[in-house]
Enzyme design. Sequence first.
Site, PDB file in Angstrom:
ATOM      1  CG  LEU A 164      -1.863  -0.968   1.225  1.00  0.00           C
ATOM      2  CD1 LEU A 164      -2.593  -1.538   2.704  1.00  0.00           C
ATOM      3  CD2 LEU A 164      -3.024  -1.198   0.084  1.00  0.00           C
ATOM      4  N   PRO A 193       1.797   5.097   5.335  1.00  0.00           N
ATOM      5  CG  PRO A 193       3.446   5.904   6.954  1.00  0.00           C
ATOM      6  CD  PRO A 193       2.998   6.052   5.524  1.00  0.00           C
ATOM      7  CE  LYS A 198      11.661   1.841  -0.332  1.00  0.00           C
ATOM      8  NZ  LYS A 198      10.422   1.256  -0.807  1.00  0.00           N
ATOM      9  CE  LYS A 222       5.400   6.613   0.893  1.00  0.00           C
ATOM     10  NZ  LYS A 222       5.943   5.196   0.906  1.00  0.00           N
TER      11      LYS A 222
END
Length: 260
Positions: A61, A64, A162, A223
């Site tokens: 997705l 968060p 990541k 993001k």
Amino acid sequence: MGMKIAFLGLGRMGLPMARRLAAAGYELTVWNRSAGKGEGLVEAGTPAEAVEGADLVVTMLSDPAAVAEVAGAFVPALAPGVLWVDMSSIGPEAAAELRAQLPYGVGMVDAPVLGSVGLAARGELTICVGGEDADLERAQPVLEHLGTVRRCGGPGAGAALKVVVISGIVASVTVVAEVLDVAQELGVPQELALEVLGNGPLAGPVARARNKESDFPVRLAAKDLGLAGGGPVLRAARQVLLADPAIADLDLASVVTGLR
């Protein structure tokens, strides 16, 4: 293959990843916020329906907030023994918050990926995984259909790596954009600048900026930089990405002058 998998999130990356798992022979049920994206895969109407009877749940997705919302719909339906593999880029703090909400007996692995759509389709992603050893052992055979598994450590370690790596990539591409602006101001031909930059320490960022196969929206790159926090360089790079709403859904390379 004796394992039932639920795959939630069929976006740019999720759909080719789900297809690979289906092609590998797993019993697969998928769900996406916008219905009808399964393209022949077995689709469920809700996240809770998708995870019913699943041995392993994969989420892919956008951020968060999206993971927390979808998790709220399926986590209560997870039975003891189920393993949740979150492959979204949400950072270690959000991963820890989600892990703390799991029912007794449910495991979790954070496994965000490095790579874009073409690599996802070919099963050539780099997968940064963190979690308990027993959970990593269960997840690895599945994840190997999607790419190279890089074990990073305990819970949250994959999510953390990541953030570190993608921050460097995104900031470096914005640096390429900045120096090409300098080249234009000084009358240096763009192709000459790119050729020389591409033969030096910035070879990787230049190659990424020129990659026509990649599909990593600017808004998601921003993001990821937000998850990193960081100092003035990373904050400045994020401001560059947010400055032009017109490129929010274009690939990261769109910030580079002349390569949109």
